[in-house]
Design a protein around this motif. Structure first.
Motif, PDB file in Angstrom:
ATOM      1  N   LYS A  23      -1.835   4.750  -4.973  1.00  0.00           N
ATOM      2  CA  LYS A  23      -2.391   6.135  -4.695  1.00  0.00           C
ATOM      3  C   LYS A  23      -3.938   5.795  -5.061  1.00  0.00           C
ATOM      4  O   LYS A  23      -4.347   5.096  -5.839  1.00  0.00           O
ATOM      5  CB  LYS A  23      -1.854   6.927  -5.906  1.00  0.00           C
ATOM      6  CG  LYS A  23      -2.427   8.375  -5.932  1.00  0.00           C
ATOM      7  CD  LYS A  23      -1.852   9.257  -6.661  1.00  0.00           C
ATOM      8  CE  LYS A  23      -2.835  10.391  -7.033  1.00  0.00           C
ATOM      9  NZ  LYS A  23      -2.152  11.071  -7.991  1.00  0.00           N
ATOM     10  N   LYS A  24      -4.747   6.415  -4.173  1.00  0.00           N
ATOM     11  CA  LYS A  24      -6.245   6.109  -4.438  1.00  0.00           C
ATOM     12  C   LYS A  24      -6.583   7.196  -5.520  1.00  0.00           C
ATOM     13  O   LYS A  24      -6.279   8.191  -5.454  1.00  0.00           O
ATOM     14  CB  LYS A  24      -7.128   6.349  -3.172  1.00  0.00           C
ATOM     15  CG  LYS A  24      -8.398   6.241  -3.399  1.00  0.00           C
ATOM     16  CD  LYS A  24      -9.273   6.431  -1.936  1.00  0.00           C
ATOM     17  CE  LYS A  24     -10.812   6.266  -2.027  1.00  0.00           C
ATOM     18  NZ  LYS A  24     -11.430   6.672  -0.760  1.00  0.00           N
ATOM     19  N   THR A  63       0.808  -1.238  -0.022  1.00  0.00           N
ATOM     20  CA  THR A  63       0.139  -0.214  -0.105  1.00  0.00           C
ATOM     21  C   THR A  63       0.774   1.278  -0.076  1.00  0.00           C
ATOM     22  O   THR A  63       0.399   2.303  -0.488  1.00  0.00           O
ATOM     23  CB  THR A  63      -0.990   0.153   1.234  1.00  0.00           C
ATOM     24  OG1 THR A  63      -0.134   0.019   2.355  1.00  0.00           O
ATOM     25  CG2 THR A  63      -1.930  -1.057   1.212  1.00  0.00           C
TER      26      THR A  63
END
Length: 45
Positions: free
Chosen positions: A43-44, A39
């Motif tokens: 990047k969201k 994670t």
């Protein structure tokens, strides 16, 4: 990617995201295969 013949580049879309037992990793489908991704490099969107 280390340990894989597939190279993911910046901007690659990851689908079917699932959580794993580890808080720092997710499992997702990218480039036609399922893999575990860290994670800290994601990047969201």
């Amino acid at each position: 990617m280390k340990g894989s013949s597939l190279t993911l580049k910046r901007g690659t879309l990851v689908k079917n995201i699932r959580l794993t037992n580890s808080a720092g990793e997710i499992e997702g489908r990218a480039g036609g295969s399922t893999m575990v991704l860290k994670t800290e490099f994601l990047k969201k969107a």
